[in-house]
Design a protein around this motif. Sequence first.
Motif, PDB file in Angstrom:
ATOM      1  N   LEU A  18      58.452-169.189  27.308  1.00  0.00           N
ATOM      2  CA  LEU A  18      58.883-170.523  26.898  1.00  0.00           C
ATOM      3  C   LEU A  18      60.371-170.722  27.189  1.00  0.00           C
ATOM      4  O   LEU A  18      60.781-171.794  27.668  1.00  0.00           O
ATOM      5  CB  LEU A  18      58.604-170.731  25.407  1.00  0.00           C
ATOM      6  N   VAL A 193      57.929-179.789  21.263  1.00  0.00           N
ATOM      7  CA  VAL A 193      58.019-178.346  21.033  1.00  0.00           C
ATOM      8  C   VAL A 193      57.846-178.034  19.548  1.00  0.00           C
ATOM      9  O   VAL A 193      57.130-177.101  19.165  1.00  0.00           O
ATOM     10  CB  VAL A 193      59.365-177.794  21.555  1.00  0.00           C
ATOM     11  N   THR A 261      54.060-177.015  23.607  1.00  0.00           N
ATOM     12  CA  THR A 261      55.459-176.607  23.791  1.00  0.00           C
ATOM     13  C   THR A 261      55.826-176.552  25.272  1.00  0.00           C
ATOM     14  O   THR A 261      57.012-176.651  25.621  1.00  0.00           O
ATOM     15  CB  THR A 261      55.732-175.222  23.161  1.00  0.00           C
TER      16      THR A 261
END
Length: 511
Positions: A18, A193, A261
């Motif tokens: 991420l 997110v 996300t």
Amino acid sequence: MPASFTSFYFLCFYALILLIYYLIPKKTQWVFLLFASAAFYLLTGEGILILYPAAASLIAYGTVRWMAGTEDVKKRRLALGMALLLLVGALVALKYVNFGINTINAVASLCGTQGKILNGFDFLVPLGISFYTFSILGYVIDVYNGIARPQGNFFKIALYGMYFPAILSGPILRYREDGEQFFEPHSFDYRQVTFGLQRMVWGFFKTLVISERMNLVVNTVYDNYAAWPGAYIWIATVCYAFQLYTNFSGSMDIVLGMSQTFGLRLPENFETPFFSKNISEYWRRWHISLGVWMKEYVFYPLLRTKAFMDLGKNLRKKWGKKRGKQLTTFLAMLILWFTVGIWHGGDWKFVIGSGLLHWFYIVSGELLAPFYKKCMERLSIDPKSKWLDVFRVLRTFFLVNIGFVFFRAASTTDAWHMLVSAVRVWNWGELLGGGIFALGLDVIESVIAVVSLVMLFIVSLLQQKGSVRERIEKKPVWVRFALWYALLFYIILLGHYGPDYSAAEFIYQGF
């Protein structure tokens, strides 16, 4: 690295992915996701097995290129047929050959044959084979039908089929709706997110706090059902219903939250299925992507085949328009539900528990509908009564649980024995007198389980009226933080670990 969403190593892997995802140039994000997906596959078992999804993606790429290069109907049909043969053939060979062999041996045994006629095979089944096979199959069929845009980049097809969160537990994707977003640039969006992380936390609550506790009770009874007859079987089966639901839907929450996300919207796979008033509604709420896939690519195409159309004409002539159409539909549904059952596993317990039994429920319900209607009229029962809806929900849950007995039991024979024991042995007094605390959860653990299930029930009720996360978002900041941090610490403190705990193994991973 364990193939589990709740593994510490997986969470570290995800956090790193991420972080890098939003630091690199946006045009390379999809390439990075493909790299991450390949790395995940290589790190979670036999690395050589990555050749299976890679080969499936290559078959899809070659087939689509072939179809895009010709307008000849016969050649396009041949290309589709080859893709179906290769993709479905690999799935059958890896997952269902032993099912056929075991069936042949069982029939031979009933006919008096001593020993096995055929021996089974041991295969290394790649992770998520049913999920990526069905996603890629749907893409190829949609391109053939002209309702999906051909993708000319092999690596983009590979990412679509091998996206690492979805390959563990689905949902089954449809390229025409979900595919292109994987290759679009995604800017960091704090709200998305945050929402994604919140949904992941809710998924961890379901899997670690509820599912793992239910698992203790289920294993105690189902691993030695002769020692736990009657009421214990009913309790364990209800616990299994919640174990399976919280494990599967909790993992879906993690998958969808994780994808959010990344800026990706995957299709919902559950909509509070235990609130369903009948079996048909239940399957519109449970494993939604599988139900939609089966209808689009099995049920409706089957009804449009020449064989079924001819059968329908003959039945309508003999039984009348309404009954003839109904019988044709029931036969197509029989094939559909057999397919649904065997998708869940190569054993008759899956074919019965997740397939044929539900076909029987639906067909019986349709055939008996006029009788039910007359009974309610004679008894002056309002069909829109809320109490009647409560009864319908409980009835549906009970019927679904009978199927779960087959699904969880070691074999079809064990499932029959357990159902007989559950009906014949009346020992509710023993269970309620303290026997329930001998199933793996003491008083404190049982209280935690009940409180957690009540929390799940309340949130599920609120979900009927819209997004709970959006409601919380409108609260003052201190309320929002208090709620989410309270839930997080609830999971950390009360998540069920144990001496040899290695994170909840997701029930559907093998599919």
